[in-house]
Design a protein around this motif. Structure first.
Motif, PDB file in Angstrom:
ATOM      1  N   PHE A  55     104.512 -15.549 -52.345  1.00 15.43           N
ATOM      2  CA  PHE A  55     104.021 -14.277 -52.841  1.00 15.43           C
ATOM      3  C   PHE A  55     102.522 -14.123 -52.600  1.00 15.43           C
ATOM      4  O   PHE A  55     102.044 -13.042 -52.257  1.00 15.43           O
ATOM      5  CB  PHE A  55     104.327 -14.132 -54.334  1.00 15.43           C
ATOM      6  N   SER A  56     101.778 -15.209 -52.764  1.00 14.46           N
ATOM      7  CA  SER A  56     100.330 -15.155 -52.609  1.00 14.46           C
ATOM      8  C   SER A  56      99.917 -14.834 -51.177  1.00 14.46           C
ATOM      9  O   SER A  56      99.066 -13.973 -50.951  1.00 14.46           O
ATOM     10  CB  SER A  56      99.694 -16.491 -53.027  1.00 14.46           C
ATOM     11  N   VAL A  57     100.516 -15.530 -50.232  1.00 14.96           N
ATOM     12  CA  VAL A  57     100.183 -15.294 -48.828  1.00 14.96           C
ATOM     13  C   VAL A  57     100.548 -13.869 -48.430  1.00 14.96           C
ATOM     14  O   VAL A  57      99.763 -13.173 -47.778  1.00 14.96           O
ATOM     15  CB  VAL A  57     100.891 -16.328 -47.914  1.00 14.96           C
ATOM     16  N   SER A  58     101.703 -13.429 -48.852  1.00 15.33           N
ATOM     17  CA  SER A  58     102.131 -12.076 -48.533  1.00 15.33           C
ATOM     18  C   SER A  58     101.194 -11.036 -49.145  1.00 15.33           C
ATOM     19  O   SER A  58     100.810 -10.054 -48.494  1.00 15.33           O
ATOM     20  CB  SER A  58     103.554 -11.858 -49.037  1.00 15.33           C
ATOM     21  N   HIS A  59     100.780 -11.261 -50.380  1.00 14.41           N
ATOM     22  CA  HIS A  59      99.898 -10.313 -51.063  1.00 14.41           C
ATOM     23  C   HIS A  59      98.504 -10.279 -50.448  1.00 14.41           C
ATOM     24  O   HIS A  59      97.952  -9.199 -50.202  1.00 14.41           O
ATOM     25  CB  HIS A  59      99.817 -10.664 -52.550  1.00 14.41           C
ATOM     26  N   VAL A  60      97.933 -11.436 -50.179  1.00 10.00           N
ATOM     27  CA  VAL A  60      96.587 -11.484 -49.583  1.00 10.00           C
ATOM     28  C   VAL A  60      96.610 -10.882 -48.182  1.00 10.00           C
ATOM     29  O   VAL A  60      95.696 -10.150 -47.800  1.00 10.00           O
ATOM     30  CB  VAL A  60      96.045 -12.933 -49.575  1.00 10.00           C
ATOM     31  N   PHE A  61      97.665 -11.150 -47.426  1.00 12.94           N
ATOM     32  CA  PHE A  61      97.788 -10.565 -46.089  1.00 12.94           C
ATOM     33  C   PHE A  61      97.857  -9.041 -46.180  1.00 12.94           C
ATOM     34  O   PHE A  61      97.232  -8.337 -45.388  1.00 12.94           O
ATOM     35  CB  PHE A  61      99.031 -11.110 -45.382  1.00 12.94           C
ATOM     36  N   SER A  62      98.619  -8.538 -47.145  1.00 15.07           N
ATOM     37  CA  SER A  62      98.734  -7.082 -47.277  1.00 15.07           C
ATOM     38  C   SER A  62      97.422  -6.461 -47.743  1.00 15.07           C
ATOM     39  O   SER A  62      97.116  -5.317 -47.393  1.00 15.07           O
ATOM     40  CB  SER A  62      99.868  -6.712 -48.228  1.00 15.07           C
ATOM     41  N   ILE A  63      96.626  -7.170 -48.514  1.00 10.45           N
ATOM     42  CA  ILE A  63      95.323  -6.661 -48.928  1.00 10.45           C
ATOM     43  C   ILE A  63      94.380  -6.587 -47.733  1.00 10.45           C
ATOM     44  O   ILE A  63      93.677  -5.589 -47.539  1.00 10.45           O
ATOM     45  CB  ILE A  63      94.706  -7.535 -50.044  1.00 10.45           C
ATOM     46  N   ILE A  64      94.355  -7.625 -46.924  1.00 11.16           N
ATOM     47  CA  ILE A  64      93.411  -7.674 -45.808  1.00 11.16           C
ATOM     48  C   ILE A  64      93.818  -6.749 -44.674  1.00 11.16           C
ATOM     49  O   ILE A  64      93.001  -5.990 -44.153  1.00 11.16           O
ATOM     50  CB  ILE A  64      93.276  -9.131 -45.287  1.00 11.16           C
ATOM     51  N   PHE A  65      95.081  -6.788 -44.280  1.00  4.51           N
ATOM     52  CA  PHE A  65      95.519  -6.067 -43.081  1.00  4.51           C
ATOM     53  C   PHE A  65      96.340  -4.812 -43.373  1.00  4.51           C
ATOM     54  O   PHE A  65      96.777  -4.136 -42.438  1.00  4.51           O
ATOM     55  CB  PHE A  65      96.337  -6.997 -42.178  1.00  4.51           C
ATOM     56  N   SER A  66      96.594  -4.496 -44.624  1.00  2.00           N
ATOM     57  CA  SER A  66      97.388  -3.326 -45.027  1.00  2.00           C
ATOM     58  C   SER A  66      98.776  -3.320 -44.385  1.00  2.00           C
ATOM     59  O   SER A  66      99.275  -2.283 -43.962  1.00  2.00           O
ATOM     60  CB  SER A  66      96.649  -2.030 -44.698  1.00  2.00           C
ATOM     61  N   ASN A  89     101.578  -9.764 -67.286  1.00  2.00           N
ATOM     62  CA  ASN A  89     101.327  -9.278 -65.929  1.00  2.00           C
ATOM     63  C   ASN A  89      99.980  -9.750 -65.402  1.00  2.00           C
ATOM     64  O   ASN A  89      99.850 -10.083 -64.219  1.00  2.00           O
ATOM     65  CB  ASN A  89     101.392  -7.749 -65.882  1.00  2.00           C
ATOM     66  N   THR A  90      98.983  -9.793 -66.254  1.00  2.00           N
ATOM     67  CA  THR A  90      97.657 -10.269 -65.849  1.00  2.00           C
ATOM     68  C   THR A  90      97.695 -11.745 -65.468  1.00  2.00           C
ATOM     69  O   THR A  90      97.102 -12.151 -64.473  1.00  2.00           O
ATOM     70  CB  THR A  90      96.642 -10.041 -66.987  1.00  2.00           C
ATOM     71  N   ILE A  91      98.404 -12.531 -66.257  1.00  2.00           N
ATOM     72  CA  ILE A  91      98.511 -13.968 -65.960  1.00  2.00           C
ATOM     73  C   ILE A  91      99.244 -14.193 -64.644  1.00  2.00           C
ATOM     74  O   ILE A  91      98.799 -14.991 -63.804  1.00  2.00           O
ATOM     75  CB  ILE A  91      99.215 -14.698 -67.130  1.00  2.00           C
ATOM     76  N   ILE A  92     100.343 -13.489 -64.429  1.00  5.53           N
ATOM     77  CA  ILE A  92     101.102 -13.628 -63.178  1.00  5.53           C
ATOM     78  C   ILE A  92     100.240 -13.184 -61.995  1.00  5.53           C
ATOM     79  O   ILE A  92     100.204 -13.865 -60.950  1.00  5.53           O
ATOM     80  CB  ILE A  92     102.411 -12.809 -63.233  1.00  5.53           C
ATOM     81  N   SER A  93      99.533 -12.080 -62.138  1.00  4.29           N
ATOM     82  CA  SER A  93      98.664 -11.598 -61.058  1.00  4.29           C
ATOM     83  C   SER A  93      97.560 -12.596 -60.749  1.00  4.29           C
ATOM     84  O   SER A  93      97.215 -12.814 -59.582  1.00  4.29           O
ATOM     85  CB  SER A  93      98.044 -10.254 -61.431  1.00  4.29           C
ATOM     86  N   PHE A  94      97.005 -13.210 -61.782  1.00  8.59           N
ATOM     87  CA  PHE A  94      95.955 -14.210 -61.578  1.00  8.59           C
ATOM     88  C   PHE A  94      96.486 -15.400 -60.789  1.00  8.59           C
ATOM     89  O   PHE A  94      95.837 -15.884 -59.856  1.00  8.59           O
ATOM     90  CB  PHE A  94      95.410 -14.669 -62.935  1.00  8.59           C
TER      91      PHE A  94
END
Length: 129
Positions: free
Chosen positions: A51-62, A6-11
């Motif tokens: 997945f990365s774009v979606s995740h970073v967007f959700s972190i920044i803009f909730s 899970n850590t590797i995938i998250s990274f």
């Protein structure tokens, strides 16, 4: 073991450039062809960039944009297919899919870089004030 996986995938989701570089190095070592290695690395990284774009967007803009991202990609693929059909009057599926996938790679990379830049600026401004 599950935590390490899970850590590797998250990274890799947070830093897809690392996956791009690793894939490029491995494919360059195996194939000895730079251009083909870049293509393989881009193809593999494109899937992760969704997945990365979606995740970073959700972190920044909730707000999650995974579904909207897929819909925009399908619309983009439809427009590119139509333009290709208009210019050639015959659709070659494999080259068209490769073109769509590589264009999505470029667009997602630009969007990902923009999101990271926006996030860093937002963090710095919140730290200053």
């Amino acid at each position: 073991m599950k935590d390490i996986f899970n850590t590797i995938i998250s990274f890799f989701i947070l830093f897809p450039i690392v996956l791009f570089i690793l894939t490029f190095i491995v494919s360059k070592y195996l194939l000895h062809k730079r251009k083909k290695s870049i293509g393989i690395a881009a193809d593999i990284t494109t899937f992760l960039l969704f997945f990365s774009v979606s995740h970073v967007f959700s972190i920044i803009f909730s707000k999650t944009i995974g579904f909207e991202l897929v819909i925009c990609s399908l619309i983009f693929a439809t427009v590119l297919t139509y333009l290709d059909w208009r210019s050639k009057h015959e659709i070659e599926v494999r080259p068209l899919l490769r073109k769509i996938w590589r264009m999505l790679f470029m667009l997602l990379c630009i969007f990902y870089a923009f999101l990271w830049l926006f996030g860093v600026i937002q963090y710095v401004l919140s730290y200053i004030s």
